[in-house]
Write a protein that holds these residues in place. Structure first.
Motif, PDB file in Angstrom:
ATOM      1  N   LEU A  82       0.798  -1.217   0.000  1.00  0.00           N
ATOM      2  CA  LEU A  82       0.000   0.000   0.000  1.00  0.00           C
ATOM      3  C   LEU A  82       0.840   1.282   0.000  1.00  0.00           C
ATOM      4  CD1 LEU A  82      -2.967   0.594  -0.203  1.00  0.00           C
ATOM      5  CD2 LEU A  82      -3.080   0.760   2.286  1.00  0.00           C
ATOM      6  N   PRO A  83       1.895   1.377   0.825  1.00  0.00           N
ATOM      7  CA  PRO A  83       2.661   2.641   0.830  1.00  0.00           C
ATOM      8  C   PRO A  83       3.160   3.026  -0.562  1.00  0.00           C
ATOM      9  CG  PRO A  83       3.323   1.283   2.672  1.00  0.00           C
ATOM     10  CD  PRO A  83       2.407   0.442   1.819  1.00  0.00           C
ATOM     11  N   ALA A  84       3.627   2.057  -1.334  1.00  0.00           N
ATOM     12  CA  ALA A  84       4.145   2.367  -2.668  1.00  0.00           C
ATOM     13  C   ALA A  84       3.060   3.018  -3.508  1.00  0.00           C
ATOM     14  CB  ALA A  84       4.647   1.092  -3.343  1.00  0.00           C
ATOM     15  N   THR A  85       1.855   2.442  -3.482  1.00  0.00           N
ATOM     16  CA  THR A  85       0.755   2.981  -4.275  1.00  0.00           C
ATOM     17  C   THR A  85       0.342   4.361  -3.781  1.00  0.00           C
ATOM     18  OG1 THR A  85      -0.067   0.782  -4.767  1.00  0.00           O
ATOM     19  CG2 THR A  85      -1.627   2.582  -4.981  1.00  0.00           C
ATOM     20  N   LEU A  86       0.229   4.504  -2.456  1.00  0.00           N
ATOM     21  CA  LEU A  86      -0.228   5.784  -1.920  1.00  0.00           C
ATOM     22  C   LEU A  86       0.772   6.899  -2.205  1.00  0.00           C
ATOM     23  CD1 LEU A  86      -1.925   4.797   1.446  1.00  0.00           C
ATOM     24  CD2 LEU A  86      -2.962   5.339  -0.748  1.00  0.00           C
ATOM     25  N   SER A 122       1.346  12.161  -7.786  1.00  0.00           N
ATOM     26  CA  SER A 122       0.671  12.419  -9.061  1.00  0.00           C
ATOM     27  C   SER A 122      -0.519  13.335  -8.869  1.00  0.00           C
ATOM     28  CB  SER A 122       0.153  11.128  -9.683  1.00  0.00           C
ATOM     29  OG  SER A 122       1.132  10.166  -9.677  1.00  0.00           O
ATOM     30  N   GLY A 123      -1.298  13.063  -7.835  1.00  0.00           N
ATOM     31  CA  GLY A 123      -2.518  13.844  -7.616  1.00  0.00           C
ATOM     32  C   GLY A 123      -2.200  15.303  -7.349  1.00  0.00           C
ATOM     33  N   ILE A 124      -1.220  15.547  -6.487  1.00  0.00           N
ATOM     34  CA  ILE A 124      -0.873  16.934  -6.165  1.00  0.00           C
ATOM     35  C   ILE A 124      -0.334  17.637  -7.408  1.00  0.00           C
ATOM     36  CG2 ILE A 124       0.712  18.370  -4.834  1.00  0.00           C
ATOM     37  CD1 ILE A 124       0.397  16.342  -2.549  1.00  0.00           C
ATOM     38  N   ALA A 165       5.032   8.924 -11.818  1.00  0.00           N
ATOM     39  CA  ALA A 165       4.148  10.002 -11.370  1.00  0.00           C
ATOM     40  C   ALA A 165       3.642  10.807 -12.566  1.00  0.00           C
ATOM     41  CB  ALA A 165       4.876  10.908 -10.384  1.00  0.00           C
ATOM     42  N   ILE A 166       4.534  11.077 -13.533  1.00  0.00           N
ATOM     43  CA  ILE A 166       4.088  11.808 -14.726  1.00  0.00           C
ATOM     44  C   ILE A 166       3.048  10.975 -15.465  1.00  0.00           C
ATOM     45  CG2 ILE A 166       4.783  12.708 -16.978  1.00  0.00           C
ATOM     46  CD1 ILE A 166       7.487  13.358 -15.783  1.00  0.00           C
ATOM     47  N   THR A 167       3.360   9.702 -15.661  1.00  0.00           N
ATOM     48  CA  THR A 167       2.438   8.830 -16.381  1.00  0.00           C
ATOM     49  C   THR A 167       1.060   8.834 -15.747  1.00  0.00           C
ATOM     50  OG1 THR A 167       4.307   7.392 -16.848  1.00  0.00           O
ATOM     51  CG2 THR A 167       2.119   6.476 -17.213  1.00  0.00           C
ATOM     52  N   LEU A 168       1.065   8.702 -14.425  1.00  0.00           N
ATOM     53  CA  LEU A 168      -0.195   8.587 -13.713  1.00  0.00           C
ATOM     54  C   LEU A 168      -0.937   9.914 -13.665  1.00  0.00           C
ATOM     55  CD1 LEU A 168      -2.031   6.776 -12.136  1.00  0.00           C
ATOM     56  CD2 LEU A 168      -0.617   7.115 -10.124  1.00  0.00           C
ATOM     57  N   GLY A 169      -0.176  11.013 -13.571  1.00  0.00           N
ATOM     58  CA  GLY A 169      -0.823  12.296 -13.363  1.00  0.00           C
ATOM     59  C   GLY A 169      -1.228  13.019 -14.635  1.00  0.00           C
ATOM     60  N   ILE A 185     -13.061  21.125  -7.478  1.00  0.00           N
ATOM     61  CA  ILE A 185     -12.719  20.291  -6.320  1.00  0.00           C
ATOM     62  C   ILE A 185     -13.472  18.963  -6.371  1.00  0.00           C
ATOM     63  CG2 ILE A 185     -13.111  20.082  -3.839  1.00  0.00           C
ATOM     64  CD1 ILE A 185     -12.154  22.905  -3.546  1.00  0.00           C
ATOM     65  N   THR A 186     -14.738  19.034  -6.726  1.00  0.00           N
ATOM     66  CA  THR A 186     -15.505  17.791  -6.829  1.00  0.00           C
ATOM     67  C   THR A 186     -14.846  16.849  -7.806  1.00  0.00           C
ATOM     68  OG1 THR A 186     -17.354  19.298  -6.875  1.00  0.00           O
ATOM     69  CG2 THR A 186     -17.849  16.960  -7.034  1.00  0.00           C
ATOM     70  N   ILE A 187     -14.612  17.365  -9.011  1.00  0.00           N
ATOM     71  CA  ILE A 187     -14.071  16.501 -10.051  1.00  0.00           C
ATOM     72  C   ILE A 187     -12.683  16.009  -9.660  1.00  0.00           C
ATOM     73  CG2 ILE A 187     -13.465  16.344 -12.484  1.00  0.00           C
ATOM     74  CD1 ILE A 187     -16.366  16.765 -12.192  1.00  0.00           C
ATOM     75  N   THR A 188     -11.861  16.921  -9.137  1.00  0.00           N
ATOM     76  CA  THR A 188     -10.509  16.518  -8.756  1.00  0.00           C
ATOM     77  C   THR A 188     -10.560  15.432  -7.698  1.00  0.00           C
ATOM     78  OG1 THR A 188      -9.825  18.779  -9.135  1.00  0.00           O
ATOM     79  CG2 THR A 188      -8.277  17.348  -8.016  1.00  0.00           C
ATOM     80  N   GLY A 189     -11.439  15.622  -6.729  1.00  0.00           N
ATOM     81  CA  GLY A 189     -11.567  14.620  -5.683  1.00  0.00           C
ATOM     82  C   GLY A 189     -11.921  13.277  -6.273  1.00  0.00           C
ATOM     83  N   LEU A 190     -12.921  13.313  -7.160  1.00  0.00           N
ATOM     84  CA  LEU A 190     -13.322  12.046  -7.764  1.00  0.00           C
ATOM     85  C   LEU A 190     -12.190  11.493  -8.620  1.00  0.00           C
ATOM     86  CD1 LEU A 190     -16.984  12.945  -8.639  1.00  0.00           C
ATOM     87  CD2 LEU A 190     -16.093  11.720  -6.672  1.00  0.00           C
ATOM     88  N   GLN A 191     -11.387  12.390  -9.203  1.00  0.00           N
ATOM     89  CA  GLN A 191     -10.265  11.927 -10.012  1.00  0.00           C
ATOM     90  C   GLN A 191      -9.221  11.216  -9.162  1.00  0.00           C
ATOM     91  OE1 GLN A 191      -9.991  11.722 -13.262  1.00  0.00           O
ATOM     92  NE2 GLN A 191     -12.073  12.497 -13.286  1.00  0.00           N
ATOM     93  N   MET A 192      -9.143  11.565  -7.865  1.00  0.00           N
ATOM     94  CA  MET A 192      -8.213  10.847  -6.998  1.00  0.00           C
ATOM     95  C   MET A 192      -8.523   9.348  -7.057  1.00  0.00           C
ATOM     96  SD  MET A 192      -5.748  12.385  -5.742  1.00  0.00           S
ATOM     97  CE  MET A 192      -5.118  11.168  -4.573  1.00  0.00           C
ATOM     98  N   GLY A 193      -9.827   9.042  -7.113  1.00  0.00           N
ATOM     99  CA  GLY A 193     -10.217   7.644  -7.267  1.00  0.00           C
ATOM    100  C   GLY A 193      -9.652   7.070  -8.548  1.00  0.00           C
ATOM    101  N   SER A 194      -9.778   7.861  -9.635  1.00  0.00           N
ATOM    102  CA  SER A 194      -9.251   7.393 -10.914  1.00  0.00           C
ATOM    103  C   SER A 194      -7.755   7.193 -10.838  1.00  0.00           C
ATOM    104  CB  SER A 194      -9.539   8.410 -12.011  1.00  0.00           C
ATOM    105  OG  SER A 194     -10.913   8.574 -12.128  1.00  0.00           O
ATOM    106  N   ILE A 195      -7.090   8.058 -10.090  1.00  0.00           N
ATOM    107  CA  ILE A 195      -5.635   7.937  -9.988  1.00  0.00           C
ATOM    108  C   ILE A 195      -5.284   6.584  -9.380  1.00  0.00           C
ATOM    109  CG2 ILE A 195      -3.670   8.778  -8.669  1.00  0.00           C
ATOM    110  CD1 ILE A 195      -4.345  11.534  -9.421  1.00  0.00           C
ATOM    111  N   ILE A 196      -6.013   6.210  -8.334  1.00  0.00           N
ATOM    112  CA  ILE A 196      -5.765   4.905  -7.730  1.00  0.00           C
ATOM    113  C   ILE A 196      -6.035   3.807  -8.764  1.00  0.00           C
ATOM    114  CG2 ILE A 196      -6.426   3.360  -5.870  1.00  0.00           C
ATOM    115  CD1 ILE A 196      -5.835   5.668  -4.326  1.00  0.00           C
ATOM    116  N   ALA A 197      -7.103   4.011  -9.564  1.00  0.00           N
ATOM    117  CA  ALA A 197      -7.442   3.001 -10.563  1.00  0.00           C
ATOM    118  C   ALA A 197      -6.366   2.907 -11.625  1.00  0.00           C
ATOM    119  CB  ALA A 197      -8.778   3.351 -11.206  1.00  0.00           C
ATOM    120  N   PHE A 198      -5.962   4.088 -12.124  1.00  0.00           N
ATOM    121  CA  PHE A 198      -4.961   4.066 -13.184  1.00  0.00           C
ATOM    122  C   PHE A 198      -3.602   3.642 -12.644  1.00  0.00           C
ATOM    123  CE2 PHE A 198      -8.030   6.911 -15.332  1.00  0.00           C
ATOM    124  CZ  PHE A 198      -8.210   6.135 -16.453  1.00  0.00           C
TER     125      PHE A 198
END
Lengths: 327, 313, 328
Positions: free
Chosen positions: A94-98, A104-106, A192-196, A247-260
């Protein structure tokens, strides 16, 4: 406010229960857990004993109840493939993914908002047009292809950055971080670039569209008519109003980041939860798949809750406690 | 004045050419170029068995000696020239791309078709029945929308794979993939159709038809579907690009199609392995083909959305 | 005659479109004197709002001022660069828009928006700005101003919000306030109050008002002079009483016919037949000629100039033009 949070929490619990049910069904009905655990040579008596031990002879609803109980205690069963507790395997990764998702998210948020504001304010400039055109390619480019191309350019041709793994890690308790070593930070850049990148283009286009929309509103017109400086209008008034949907979309995109992250981790052999899940799908390692399903659902539910709260902080109209129009 | 005399009875082709949509297409350079690129790739893929110089899946035509031939250079042993080079097994990269695109497009089109049929059906049902059916379907849609569709396709694919007996996994992979991608992408169709249905169902002609005993669903299908054709087409076009990318991603991750049925994603996965040894063309050309296909379909979808929605201009 | 506060001469505003350039304002001229209330009337699309926007330099793209000049106390302001213009907006010319529900930024409290405006233009401390803000709200008739000032716009009703908007427009003590249909979006019951507040507070501070409206009734009660726009052209200007009593332009007569008064109880309200032409289809000659009951042949060919008349009135109509001008 409290009622609002409670309602949200209740909805989240329902979603989690539904996901738990799917996980349970997967766990219970996919393949034969007894066969998977015992292998081919076991006797019928062994099987019966294990069935009883696993509680598989109980009624279904009892099994589901017990499954939930185990999940709440953090017991997700044993990986078929690795023969270790799933919870432990996931916690190691988990730490690696987080760390990857966080960076990437920031980056996506900061650069996305900055570029979005820039392109909205300089709509006709050639730099804006160039950025918009590139972003269109960015949106169409599949994540894995971005990763592969980055590896080709920066790892193979230029040899500036590593192409796989997360470099040296430092143990902080159970958390293995790559932030503290140079090789760890270098290894983080390309993934991070790839993911973000996709999220960045998405946020940028959203900020731009919202900003253009807001700049057309009456209150911006009125702000101009009051002689406020461009700075105050663009950043004080327009950007703040833009941020509500962003903010809404970005927040929801955090989910996508985990997915991607699944994709990015596979491309870069990043030792995180996503790559672990892909291997589980490949080998039909059901306990791992079921646990990952729950984990992802939990992350999404938590993110949604946080987004709702943030929304509430940014937009005073949603603070219902003070009542509607008073005279 | 008077120099241009329109034909007395313009035929259907003429009318189509003169329509707003066709005009917008002819005058938009982006749409034109995207259209040509997409059409070329689609034609090449459909006609692959006739167009491709080799059949990469016929072992008889393969010569391992021809492996790793760089593009446009004669092979050291046989002297054969391959436009885009060959891979490790001596397969012509150009041919594998044509066949790969064929698989990618097949999965893409089928997934879109599946999502469209499912979405339209559920949208009509939700809009027409209303009540708890509508409530339930739209809740599911809301929850599903918060998940990225690639993740969803991956999860559905993984779960479905679990339920399929191991012996059938390879054979059924392509259909499971289609269903997984389709299931992850039905929501938008359903929303559009549901909205239109709710507007139309209270209109007088539906009520009137009901009075004379016609089946209301039949009327809805006849009257609503034409109304939502525009938005559905836009969603489908962009959905096609997404489906192609989703398929490529899953195949790249090694959880999509088996190597016996390579798609563009599989080819890129294979090509990545040769990057470090310098055989860049095994990766680069399939990647370029995928990018061209996804980008052109995406741009077409964007153009279509703007063209059908004059308010957005 | 003393120099007017605002002087607009031959103002032309154009909007380039795909099908050619539309002229939204065609050589519009008028003055506003110190402390005067000028009513600007006309149908929607006549160019009233565009005139207001042009004065503060906020015409929406791609529209632009294509000719004429605008002077504030003799200084030309239509050619000022953006940063200089900004020091006029809010500071010397305040603006009140039509819809109070959308004029205020929903994410900031009333205090934040007022203080921001005051401190942009006046060199005062935060605390002083806040005191001024409370006083302003009090003056525009917001009860318990000190308590309400930290509320967000959505906590106020439409009428109260428009009072806040007026307070914002007056925050930096402007010499001129342009009020663009300030009551159109409000309930009928509060319209009169808002007009009263606007008139009183401006009279108090000696600020002139340009009141844009399509409501002749409001003009009759509030304005000193009235300017009538038709299809982007000035039809008639004059003191309100004179124009109402004896309108000269046939279009103005028609407009006056459409205000109910106590005196004419029995008569039906007269109506002008037809509607104002769209900007891309303005007829040759006088723009009003297709609807005019007193149309003459050269009304269809030549545009009438704005001609001075008695009592400082001006009218653009061939009925009053000096003889021979038609053929000149």
């Amino acid at each position: 406010m409290i009622a609002f949070i409670l309602r949200r929490l209740a909805q989240s619990v329902v979603v989690m229960l539904v996901v738990a049910l799917i996980s349970f069904a997967l766990f219970r009905y996919v393949g034969d857990p007894v066969a998977s655990l015992l292998g081919q040579e076991a006797t019928a008596a062994d099987r019966e004993a294990l069935r009883a031990r696993l509680g598989l002879d109980q009624p279904i609803w009892v099994q589901f109840y017990e499954y939930i109980g185990r999940v709440l205690r953090g017991d997700f069963g044993i990986s078929y493939r690795l023969q270790q507790p799933v919870a432990q395997l996931i916690m190691q990764r988990l730490p690696a993914t987080l760390e990857l998702a966080l960076v990437s998210g920031i980056a996506a948020f900061v650069f996305g908002v900055a570029l979005g504001v820039y392109t909205a304010l300089n709509r006709r400039g050639w730099i804006s047009n160039a950025i918009m055109t590139i972003s269109l390619i960015g949106v169409s480019l599949p994540t894995f292809l971005i990763g592969v191309l980055l590896i080709w350019v920066f790892a193979v041709e230029l040899q500036w950055l590593p192409s796989f793994g997360r470099g040296e890690v430092v143990e902080l308790g159970w958390w293995r971080t790559g932030f503290l070593t140079e090789s760890g930070r270098a290894a983080l850049i390309l993934p991070a670039i790839t993911l973000g990148l996709y999220q960045l283009t998405l946020i940028m286009r959203l900020v731009r569209a919202e900003m253009l929309e807001v700049l057309r509103t009456d209150y911006i017109r009125f702000a101009r008519a009051r002689g406020l400086s461009n700075r105050a209008i663009h950043f004080g008034h327009a950007l703040k109003n833009t941020l509500v949907p962003v903010i809404t979309i970005t927040g929801l995109q955090m989910g996508s980041i985990i997915a991607f992250a699944i994709i990015t981790e596979t491309v870069f052999q990043w030792p995180g939860v996503g790559a672990f899940f892909i291997n589980a799908v490949r080998f039909v390692d059901v306990p791992v798949m079921a646990a990952y399903l729950m984990l992802i659902a939990l992350i999404f539910v938590v993110i949604n809750l946080i987004v709702d709260l943030l929304y509430y902080v940014v937009d005073p109209r949603l603070r219902v406690d003070r009542g509607a129009a008073r005279h | 004045m008077g120099e241009f005399i329109p034909e007395d009875r313009p035929n259907a082709l003429r009318r189509a050419w003169d329509s707003d949509l066709a005009y917008s297409f002819r005058t938009s350079p982006v749409a034109l170029v995207s259209g040509i690129v997409a059409l070329t790739i689609i034609l090449g893929a459909v006609l692959a068995p006739w167009v491709a110089p080799h059949n990469p899946f016929d072992p008889a035509t393969l010569n391992l000696m021809e492996g790793f031939t760089p593009p446009m250079e004669p092979n050291a042993f046989t002297g054969n020239v391959f436009w885009l080079g060959t891979d490790n097994q001596g397969r012509d990269v150009f041919s594998t791309i044509l066949y790969g695109a064929r698989t990618s497009l097949f999965v893409g089109f089928m997934a879109v078709l599946f999502a469209m049929v499912l979405g339209i059906t559920l949208g009509l049902t939700a809009g027409f029945r209303g009540g708890w059916v509508d409530g339930l379907l739209m809740r599911i849609a809301d929850v599903q929308l918060t998940f990225p569709s690639i993740l969803l396709a991956l999860l559905i694919f993984g779960v479905a794979r679990g339920f399929i007996p191991p012996a059938l996994r390879e054979a059924l992979a392509i259909w499971v993939l289609i269903v997984a991608i389709g299931l992850s992408d039905w929501v938008q169709y359903a929303r559009v159709v549901r909205g239109a249905t709710m507007v139309e169902k209270n209109k007088e002609y539906v009520q009137a038809a009901r009075v004379i005993g016609a089946h209301p669903v039949k009327i809805l299908v006849r009257h609503i579907l034409p109304n939502v054709m525009g938005p559905v087409l836009v969603i489908a076009t962009i959905g096609l690009a997404l489906a192609i990318i989703a398929e490529a991603t899953l195949s790249f991750l090694g959880v999509g199609l088996p190597p016996t049925q390579p798609s563009l994603g599989t080819l890129i996965r294979i090509g990545q392995g040769f990057l470090f040894s310098g055989e860049w063309w095994i990766l680069a050309f399939p990647a370029a083909a995928l990018l061209a296909l996804a980008l052109s379909v995406n741009l077409l979808g964007d153009w279509l959305r703007d063209a059908l929605n004059p308010r957005l201009r | 005659m003393a120099e007017p506060l605002l002087s607009v001469r031959d103002l032309v505003v154009e909007f380039p479109t795909r099908r050619g350039t539309l002229r939204a304002l065609d050589r519009v001229s008028f003055d506003i004197g110190e402390g005067e209330v000028l009513g600007m009337v006309g149908e929607s699309g006549a160019g009233k709002s565009i005139t207001g926007s042009a004065i503060i330099g906020l015409i929406d793209r791609p529209g632009r001022i294509a000719g004429g000049e605008i002077r504030l106390r003799g200084e030309r302001i239509d050619t000022l660069p953006e940063d200089k213009l900004r020091r006029i907006r809010g500071k010397r010319i305040g603006m009140v828009f039509q819809d109070p529900l959308t004029s205020l930024n929903p994410l900031y409290t009333v205090a934040q928006q007022l203080i921001e405006t005051i401190r942009t233009h006046l060199d005062v401390s935060e605390r002083e700005a806040r005191e001024r803000a409370v006083a302003l709200l009090d003056q525009v008739g917001i009860p318990a101003a000190r308590r309400r000032i930290d509320d967000y716009p959505h906590h106020f009703s439409g009428g109260m919000r428009q009072r806040v908007v007026i307070a914002l427009a007056l925050a930096a003590e402007p010499e001129l306030v342009i009020a663009d249909e300030p009551t159109t979006a409000l309930d009928v019951s509060v319209q009169a109050q808002i007009i009263d507040v606007l008139r009183d507070i401006c009279a108090d501070r000696g600020a002139a008002v340009m009141l844009i409206t399509h409501d002749m009734g409001v003009i009759a009660e509030t304005a000193d002079r009235v300017a009538v726009l038709y299809a982007g052209r000035m039809a008639e200007i004059g003191p309100v009483r004179d124009v109402i009593k004896a309108a000269e332009h046939p279009y103005t007569s028609g407009l006056m016919g459409s205000i109910p008064t106590l005196a004419q109880t029995a008569d039906r309200l007269t109506q002008i037949p037809g509607s104002m032409p769209r900007l891309d289809a303005i007829p040759q000659g006088c723009a009003f000629n297709p609807r005019c009951p007193r149309v003459m042949p050269h009304c269809r060919t030549d545009q009438p100039p704005l001609t001075p008349r008695a009592q400082g009135r001006q009218v653009a109509c061939w009925l009053y033009a000096p003889a021979g001008a038609a053929h000149g």
